[in-house]
Structures are given as structure tokens and as C-alpha cells.
Design a protein around this motif. Structure first.
Motif, PDB file in Angstrom:
ATOM      1  N   GLY A  63     -18.547  36.778  28.262  1.00  0.00           N
ATOM      2  CA  GLY A  63     -19.128  38.085  29.292  1.00  0.00           C
ATOM      3  C   GLY A  63     -19.556  39.238  28.292  1.00  0.00           C
ATOM      4  O   GLY A  63     -20.367  39.900  28.444  1.00  0.00           O
ATOM      5  N   LEU A  64     -18.731  39.633  27.119  1.00  0.00           N
ATOM      6  CA  LEU A  64     -18.741  40.531  26.234  1.00  0.00           C
ATOM      7  C   LEU A  64     -20.336  40.396  25.628  1.00  0.00           C
ATOM      8  O   LEU A  64     -21.061  41.301  25.468  1.00  0.00           O
ATOM      9  N   ALA A  65     -20.564  39.130  25.335  1.00  0.00           N
ATOM     10  CA  ALA A  65     -21.927  38.655  24.662  1.00  0.00           C
ATOM     11  C   ALA A  65     -22.886  39.077  25.629  1.00  0.00           C
ATOM     12  O   ALA A  65     -24.017  39.425  25.478  1.00  0.00           O
ATOM     13  N   LEU A  66     -22.759  38.572  26.991  1.00  0.00           N
ATOM     14  CA  LEU A  66     -23.775  38.531  28.073  1.00  0.00           C
ATOM     15  C   LEU A  66     -24.021  40.180  28.352  1.00  0.00           C
ATOM     16  O   LEU A  66     -25.284  40.463  28.417  1.00  0.00           O
ATOM     17  N   TYR A  67     -23.131  41.096  28.134  1.00  0.00           N
ATOM     18  CA  TYR A  67     -23.164  42.420  28.491  1.00  0.00           C
ATOM     19  C   TYR A  67     -24.115  43.278  27.250  1.00  0.00           C
ATOM     20  O   TYR A  67     -24.661  44.220  27.464  1.00  0.00           O
ATOM     21  N   ALA A  68     -24.121  42.491  26.262  1.00  0.00           N
ATOM     22  CA  ALA A  68     -25.065  42.733  24.837  1.00  0.00           C
ATOM     23  C   ALA A  68     -24.744  44.274  24.685  1.00  0.00           C
ATOM     24  O   ALA A  68     -23.707  44.600  24.373  1.00  0.00           O
ATOM     25  N   GLU A  69     -25.774  44.934  24.765  1.00  0.00           N
ATOM     26  CA  GLU A  69     -25.683  46.185  24.146  1.00  0.00           C
ATOM     27  C   GLU A  69     -24.764  47.224  24.765  1.00  0.00           C
ATOM     28  O   GLU A  69     -24.410  48.263  24.379  1.00  0.00           O
ATOM     29  N   HIS A  70     -24.376  46.797  26.220  1.00  0.00           N
ATOM     30  CA  HIS A  70     -23.581  47.818  26.890  1.00  0.00           C
ATOM     31  C   HIS A  70     -22.261  47.508  26.421  1.00  0.00           C
ATOM     32  O   HIS A  70     -21.372  48.502  26.590  1.00  0.00           O
ATOM     33  N   THR A  71     -21.852  46.374  25.803  1.00  0.00           N
ATOM     34  CA  THR A  71     -20.515  46.278  25.198  1.00  0.00           C
ATOM     35  C   THR A  71     -20.321  47.272  24.048  1.00  0.00           C
ATOM     36  O   THR A  71     -19.261  47.783  24.005  1.00  0.00           O
ATOM     37  N   GLU A  72     -21.175  47.541  23.355  1.00  0.00           N
ATOM     38  CA  GLU A  72     -21.040  48.600  22.291  1.00  0.00           C
ATOM     39  C   GLU A  72     -20.792  49.752  22.802  1.00  0.00           C
ATOM     40  O   GLU A  72     -20.073  50.690  22.433  1.00  0.00           O
ATOM     41  N   ASP A  73     -21.664  49.940  23.808  1.00  0.00           N
ATOM     42  CA  ASP A  73     -21.531  51.258  24.514  1.00  0.00           C
ATOM     43  C   ASP A  73     -20.119  51.542  25.194  1.00  0.00           C
ATOM     44  O   ASP A  73     -19.378  52.735  25.116  1.00  0.00           O
ATOM     45  N   ALA A  74     -19.628  50.623  25.834  1.00  0.00           N
ATOM     46  CA  ALA A  74     -18.222  50.718  26.438  1.00  0.00           C
ATOM     47  C   ALA A  74     -17.243  50.643  25.277  1.00  0.00           C
ATOM     48  O   ALA A  74     -16.162  51.590  25.530  1.00  0.00           O
ATOM     49  N   ARG A  75     -17.269  50.263  24.260  1.00  0.00           N
ATOM     50  CA  ARG A  75     -16.183  50.209  23.066  1.00  0.00           C
ATOM     51  C   ARG A  75     -16.136  51.710  22.393  1.00  0.00           C
ATOM     52  O   ARG A  75     -15.263  52.355  22.124  1.00  0.00           O
ATOM     53  N   ALA A  76     -17.397  52.155  22.531  1.00  0.00           N
ATOM     54  CA  ALA A  76     -17.753  53.761  21.956  1.00  0.00           C
ATOM     55  C   ALA A  76     -17.358  54.827  22.922  1.00  0.00           C
ATOM     56  O   ALA A  76     -16.797  56.025  22.730  1.00  0.00           O
ATOM     57  N   HIS A  77     -17.256  54.356  24.580  1.00  0.00           N
ATOM     58  CA  HIS A  77     -16.860  55.350  25.364  1.00  0.00           C
ATOM     59  C   HIS A  77     -16.110  54.450  26.538  1.00  0.00           C
ATOM     60  O   HIS A  77     -16.606  54.287  27.478  1.00  0.00           O
ATOM     61  N   PRO A  78     -14.780  54.494  26.231  1.00  0.00           N
ATOM     62  CA  PRO A  78     -13.659  53.797  27.128  1.00  0.00           C
ATOM     63  C   PRO A  78     -13.912  54.517  28.277  1.00  0.00           C
ATOM     64  O   PRO A  78     -13.952  55.804  28.502  1.00  0.00           O
ATOM     65  N   GLY A  79     -13.972  53.746  29.539  1.00  0.00           N
ATOM     66  CA  GLY A  79     -13.833  54.008  30.595  1.00  0.00           C
ATOM     67  C   GLY A  79     -15.317  54.419  31.399  1.00  0.00           C
ATOM     68  O   GLY A  79     -15.259  54.431  32.544  1.00  0.00           O
ATOM     69  N   LYS A  80     -16.265  54.272  30.713  1.00  0.00           N
ATOM     70  CA  LYS A  80     -17.606  54.402  31.052  1.00  0.00           C
ATOM     71  C   LYS A  80     -18.115  53.305  31.988  1.00  0.00           C
ATOM     72  O   LYS A  80     -18.734  53.366  32.763  1.00  0.00           O
ATOM     73  N   HIS A  81     -17.605  51.914  31.231  1.00  0.00           N
ATOM     74  CA  HIS A  81     -17.932  50.858  31.952  1.00  0.00           C
ATOM     75  C   HIS A  81     -16.696  50.026  32.313  1.00  0.00           C
ATOM     76  O   HIS A  81     -16.306  49.106  31.655  1.00  0.00           O
ATOM     77  N   PRO A  82     -16.049  50.342  33.519  1.00  0.00           N
ATOM     78  CA  PRO A  82     -14.856  49.708  33.740  1.00  0.00           C
ATOM     79  C   PRO A  82     -15.007  48.227  33.960  1.00  0.00           C
ATOM     80  O   PRO A  82     -13.812  47.463  33.311  1.00  0.00           O
ATOM     81  N   ASN A  83     -16.157  47.488  34.179  1.00  0.00           N
ATOM     82  CA  ASN A  83     -16.164  46.120  34.461  1.00  0.00           C
ATOM     83  C   ASN A  83     -16.361  45.588  32.920  1.00  0.00           C
ATOM     84  O   ASN A  83     -15.685  44.249  32.640  1.00  0.00           O
ATOM     85  N   ILE A  84     -16.727  46.120  31.979  1.00  0.00           N
ATOM     86  CA  ILE A  84     -16.618  45.601  30.584  1.00  0.00           C
ATOM     87  C   ILE A  84     -15.180  45.979  29.864  1.00  0.00           C
ATOM     88  O   ILE A  84     -14.777  44.972  29.186  1.00  0.00           O
ATOM     89  N   ASP A  85     -14.693  47.114  30.139  1.00  0.00           N
ATOM     90  CA  ASP A  85     -13.446  47.573  29.842  1.00  0.00           C
ATOM     91  C   ASP A  85     -12.404  46.531  29.996  1.00  0.00           C
ATOM     92  O   ASP A  85     -11.602  45.862  29.264  1.00  0.00           O
ATOM     93  N   ARG A  86     -12.544  45.624  31.396  1.00  0.00           N
ATOM     94  CA  ARG A  86     -11.638  44.556  31.748  1.00  0.00           C
ATOM     95  C   ARG A  86     -11.703  43.509  30.823  1.00  0.00           C
ATOM     96  O   ARG A  86     -10.571  42.937  30.360  1.00  0.00           O
ATOM     97  N   LEU A  87     -13.158  43.291  30.583  1.00  0.00           N
ATOM     98  CA  LEU A  87     -13.196  41.946  29.584  1.00  0.00           C
ATOM     99  C   LEU A  87     -12.705  42.506  28.183  1.00  0.00           C
ATOM    100  O   LEU A  87     -12.017  41.257  27.523  1.00  0.00           O
ATOM    101  N   ILE A  88     -12.735  43.593  27.604  1.00  0.00           N
ATOM    102  CA  ILE A  88     -12.381  43.740  26.432  1.00  0.00           C
ATOM    103  C   ILE A  88     -10.839  43.806  26.319  1.00  0.00           C
ATOM    104  O   ILE A  88     -10.049  43.079  25.507  1.00  0.00           O
ATOM    105  N   ALA A  89     -10.069  44.118  27.384  1.00  0.00           N
ATOM    106  CA  ALA A  89      -8.551  44.176  27.404  1.00  0.00           C
ATOM    107  C   ALA A  89      -8.207  42.565  27.678  1.00  0.00           C
ATOM    108  O   ALA A  89      -7.111  42.343  26.949  1.00  0.00           O
TER     109      ALA A  89
END
Length: 104
Positions: A63-89
Motif C-alpha cells: 500500500g505504501l508503494a501504491l501511495y507513491a509520492e504521498h508516502t514520503e509526504d506522510a512520513r515528513a508530515h505525520p497526521g496529514k495523511h491518516p490513511n497512509i499513517d495507518r499503513l506506516i504504523a
């Protein structure tokens, strides 16, 4: 590949109104609606469940690979992308989400 390109490769979600995510105790964690701003996440989570049956660490990596560029943005800004944050966790700490699809 960019997120927009990845979305074009995923199964259709036109039959879904959204989906619900449940933690290991069966508690509702989030509801994602098939509407602008959330439809991409519905498509990603739907594709992951189709492939893996649930959202666990391996599914989260994909899923993180599918989110592509948004994954790096989520890592840089926790809370900005909660659906990605869940996958990171899940990728970092394990666990899984159950998913229930909401039909139109």
C-alpha cells in the motif's frame, strides 16, 4: 510510478460507497467514503484486501508503494495523511486491520 498512475491500475470501486477499518479487537477505527479526497484510499485499501484478505504488514508495504509520492509526504508530515499513517504504523509495529466494504 506516481499515485495517479497507480490508481489507474487498481480494480474499480464504483460499486462501493466506502469501507470501514477495524482493529484486532473489532473496534471501528475509521470509515473511508468513496468521494473526492478519500476515493484514492478506498481504491488502495480495496485492492489490498482483494490481494491479501486483510491489511497486515505485507499489505501495508504494498500500500505504501501504491501511495507513491504521498508516502514520503506522510512520513515528513505525520497526521496529514491518516490513511497512509495507518499503513506506516502497521508496517513498523505489526498488527492488522479488518475491512468491511460498504456497498452503494
Amino acid at each position: 510510478m506516481a499515485f495517479a498512475d497507480n490508481l489507474k491500475q487498481l480494480p474499480s470501486i464504483t460499486h462501493l460507497a466506502g469501507l470501514q477499518l477495524f482493529d484486532a479487537q473489532g473496534q471501528l477505527v475509521a470509515t473511508l467514503e468513496n468521494k473526492p479526497g478519500q476515493a484514492g484510499s478506498v481504491a488502495v485499501y480495496h485492492a489490498l484486501v482483494q490481494r491479501f484478505g486483510t491489511i497486515h504488514a505485507e499489505a501495508a508495504r504494498e500500500g505504501l508503494a501504491l501511495y507513491a509520492e504521498h508516502t514520503e509526504d506522510a512520513r515528513a508530515h505525520p497526521g496529514k495523511h491518516p490513511n497512509i499513517d495507518r499503513l506506516i504504523a502497521i508496517k513498523q509495529h505489526g498488527g492488522q486491520f479488518g475491512v468491511a466494504f460498504l456497498s452503494n
